[in-house]
Design a protein around this motif. Sequence first.
Motif, PDB file in Angstrom:
ATOM      1  N   SER A 143       0.806  -1.218   0.000  1.00  0.00           N
ATOM      2  CA  SER A 143       0.000   0.000   0.000  1.00  0.00           C
ATOM      3  C   SER A 143       0.839   1.267   0.000  1.00  0.00           C
ATOM      4  N   CYS A 144       1.889   1.267  -0.811  1.00  0.00           N
ATOM      5  CA  CYS A 144       2.670   2.490  -0.977  1.00  0.00           C
ATOM      6  C   CYS A 144       2.312   3.111  -2.322  1.00  0.00           C
ATOM      7  N   THR A 145       2.752   4.346  -2.557  1.00  0.00           N
ATOM      8  CA  THR A 145       2.307   5.045  -3.764  1.00  0.00           C
ATOM      9  C   THR A 145       3.442   5.438  -4.699  1.00  0.00           C
ATOM     10  N   PHE A 146       4.683   5.148  -4.289  1.00  0.00           N
ATOM     11  CA  PHE A 146       5.770   5.488  -5.218  1.00  0.00           C
ATOM     12  C   PHE A 146       5.670   4.567  -6.431  1.00  0.00           C
ATOM     13  N   GLY A 147       6.499   4.826  -7.438  1.00  0.00           N
ATOM     14  CA  GLY A 147       6.302   4.088  -8.682  1.00  0.00           C
ATOM     15  C   GLY A 147       7.542   3.385  -9.180  1.00  0.00           C
ATOM     16  N   ALA A 148       7.590   3.205 -10.501  1.00  0.00           N
ATOM     17  CA  ALA A 148       8.655   2.418 -11.122  1.00  0.00           C
ATOM     18  C   ALA A 148      10.037   3.029 -10.868  1.00  0.00           C
ATOM     19  N   LYS A 149      10.125   4.351 -10.854  1.00  0.00           N
ATOM     20  CA  LYS A 149      11.444   4.982 -10.655  1.00  0.00           C
ATOM     21  C   LYS A 149      12.023   4.615  -9.287  1.00  0.00           C
ATOM     22  N   GLY A 150      11.170   4.676  -8.280  1.00  0.00           N
ATOM     23  CA  GLY A 150      11.612   4.329  -6.930  1.00  0.00           C
ATOM     24  C   GLY A 150      12.025   2.877  -6.853  1.00  0.00           C
ATOM     25  N   MET A 151      11.213   2.011  -7.461  1.00  0.00           N
ATOM     26  CA  MET A 151      11.511   0.581  -7.437  1.00  0.00           C
ATOM     27  C   MET A 151      12.812   0.301  -8.184  1.00  0.00           C
ATOM     28  N   ASN A 152      12.990   0.954  -9.324  1.00  0.00           N
ATOM     29  CA  ASN A 152      14.225   0.757 -10.097  1.00  0.00           C
ATOM     30  C   ASN A 152      15.461   1.240  -9.340  1.00  0.00           C
ATOM     31  N   ALA A 153      15.276   2.327  -8.559  1.00  0.00           N
ATOM     32  CA  ALA A 153      16.417   2.828  -7.781  1.00  0.00           C
ATOM     33  C   ALA A 153      16.874   1.765  -6.790  1.00  0.00           C
ATOM     34  N   ILE A 154      15.913   1.087  -6.157  1.00  0.00           N
ATOM     35  CA  ILE A 154      16.264   0.012  -5.225  1.00  0.00           C
ATOM     36  C   ILE A 154      17.005  -1.099  -5.980  1.00  0.00           C
ATOM     37  N   LEU A 155      16.443  -1.501  -7.110  1.00  0.00           N
ATOM     38  CA  LEU A 155      17.034  -2.617  -7.859  1.00  0.00           C
ATOM     39  C   LEU A 155      18.419  -2.278  -8.402  1.00  0.00           C
ATOM     40  N   ASP A 156      18.642  -0.999  -8.723  1.00  0.00           N
ATOM     41  CA  ASP A 156      19.939  -0.590  -9.273  1.00  0.00           C
ATOM     42  C   ASP A 156      21.010  -0.427  -8.195  1.00  0.00           C
ATOM     43  N   ASN A 157      20.587  -0.151  -6.956  1.00  0.00           N
ATOM     44  CA  ASN A 157      21.548   0.179  -5.900  1.00  0.00           C
ATOM     45  C   ASN A 157      21.790  -0.934  -4.892  1.00  0.00           C
ATOM     46  N   CYS A 158      20.958  -1.944  -4.917  1.00  0.00           N
ATOM     47  CA  CYS A 158      21.056  -2.970  -3.870  1.00  0.00           C
ATOM     48  C   CYS A 158      21.416  -4.328  -4.481  1.00  0.00           C
ATOM     49  N   PRO A 159      22.707  -4.575  -4.662  1.00  0.00           N
ATOM     50  CA  PRO A 159      23.129  -5.795  -5.362  1.00  0.00           C
ATOM     51  C   PRO A 159      22.963  -7.070  -4.545  1.00  0.00           C
ATOM     52  N   SER A 160      22.519  -6.937  -3.261  1.00  0.00           N
ATOM     53  CA  SER A 160      22.352  -8.144  -2.443  1.00  0.00           C
ATOM     54  C   SER A 160      20.888  -8.516  -2.240  1.00  0.00           C
ATOM     55  N   LEU A 161      20.005  -7.777  -2.886  1.00  0.00           N
ATOM     56  CA  LEU A 161      18.572  -8.004  -2.662  1.00  0.00           C
ATOM     57  C   LEU A 161      18.179  -9.432  -3.046  1.00  0.00           C
ATOM     58  N   GLU A 162      17.604 -10.145  -2.088  1.00  0.00           N
ATOM     59  CA  GLU A 162      17.210 -11.537  -2.336  1.00  0.00           C
ATOM     60  C   GLU A 162      15.705 -11.726  -2.364  1.00  0.00           C
ATOM     61  N   TYR A 163      15.013 -10.837  -1.689  1.00  0.00           N
ATOM     62  CA  TYR A 163      13.580 -11.062  -1.488  1.00  0.00           C
ATOM     63  C   TYR A 163      12.830  -9.768  -1.787  1.00  0.00           C
ATOM     64  N   LEU A 164      11.843  -9.852  -2.660  1.00  0.00           N
ATOM     65  CA  LEU A 164      11.042  -8.667  -2.981  1.00  0.00           C
ATOM     66  C   LEU A 164       9.564  -9.026  -2.884  1.00  0.00           C
TER      67      LEU A 164
END
Lengths: 275, 183
Positions: A143-164
């Motif tokens: 239930s958040c309202t940010f969009g693709a840019k915010g999500m992409n920033a996470i994916l581009d900056n967090c090389p250890s992300l295992e769970y989304l």
Amino acid sequence: MEVEELAEYVLVEAPDYISDLPDECLACIFQSLSSRNRKHCSLVCRRWLRVEGQSRQRLSLNAHSDLLPLVTSLFSRFDALTKLCLKCDRRSVSIGDEALVAISIRCRNLTRIKLRACRELTDSGMAAFAKNCKALKKLSCGSCTFGAKGMNAILDNCPSLEYLWVKRLQGIANAATAEPIGPGLAASSLKTICLEELHNGQCFGPLIIGSKNLKSLKLSRCSGDWDKLLQVIADRVTGLAEIHLERLQVSDTGLVAISNCLNRYFPSRQNPGVY
Amino acid sequence: MSSSTDSPTLTTETTQLSPQPDTETAKPTKKITLKSSDNQIFEVEESVAMEFATVKSFFEDSPSTDTVPLPNVTAKPLSQVIEFCKEQIKFKANPDEAQKKKYNAEFVTEKSDKDLVDMIPVANYLEIKDLLDVLNQAVADRIENKSVEYVRSFFGIDNDFTAEEEAALRREHAWAYEGVDED
């Protein structure tokens, strides 16, 4: 009466023997306590406050907008957090970018963040957060309202992300303006992707397809046609061990594609959608 | 007891005592001497002493020593720690998780608050992880769901917060969720 008696007994009899305990021992005792009891212990005295704060790894906060003025004092007290939950109730105004950025500056070792109904957070807040918390392994947002840019920033900056885990992300709901999401740096580390109750959730397609090490994919109550995407996923994401499809519009085409992949496990297939 | 030198009971006792350890355990067990900060001497079997990581590494560094000084440890908690470790060795020889759990639970239940808390720095210094876990949990259990005031009086700690500071902390705490998101 009983309380008085106890207090008197303590005054006369009990020496302060726990003050000799090294900080690391005290921290271990706190680790055996529930969150509520840790809170009580932090109020015992200054030393306990300091030790409890420094040894705490997990914190859940009410993410109301009024949290902002407390961010500095709260997060300088809890300076070793690795797991944070920011949860706002639906009727309140949530924290905004300023608070999230302030938190991210003080919590650079976060490995897990959970965001619930933080509707005031925007793409730029998420982008700043992502740059400060690159060690993130687990992102869960509902239930958040940010969009693709915010999500992409996470994916581009967090090389250890295992769970989304993403539920009801309103910022991507408009198919006309939504950008594709992923794959980003995180695509090589992601093991689990769960998408629930998304409109236009297909924009996560590049991420799912690009996640070569994905083991588990869950799609639940996401609107729109998933056939095409499932065909590509079955083709490209070869290591998938579990696919969970629930209340999804999928036809035989999509299912046949998926079923062609061997060694798959379907915990549930409820598809009242179009056949 | 008579002080006569040719007491028959004494001689039979000694003759009975000496062969007993030999029949029970094939090789004679080596003893290690520990000296507490209040100058009490404890003779323990080597296997018990090796449960203490600190003592073990002391011996690895200087194998010729016969007495290990423990300057941070007083006699009372040390004797209780030794008692615990002796039992753990029996469980190591004959693993029985249920019995071990039962023993560990009884070990802490019968101890006073002070005894429990006094053993923690000793277990920490001697690096006895199993005991440390048992003690931490036991102390945590005793203050679980108790008020701040109770915890203070339980440990005999003075409140050194000003009223304003405590009020501010309680306001901060109002922001924390409880009992959720423990995954």
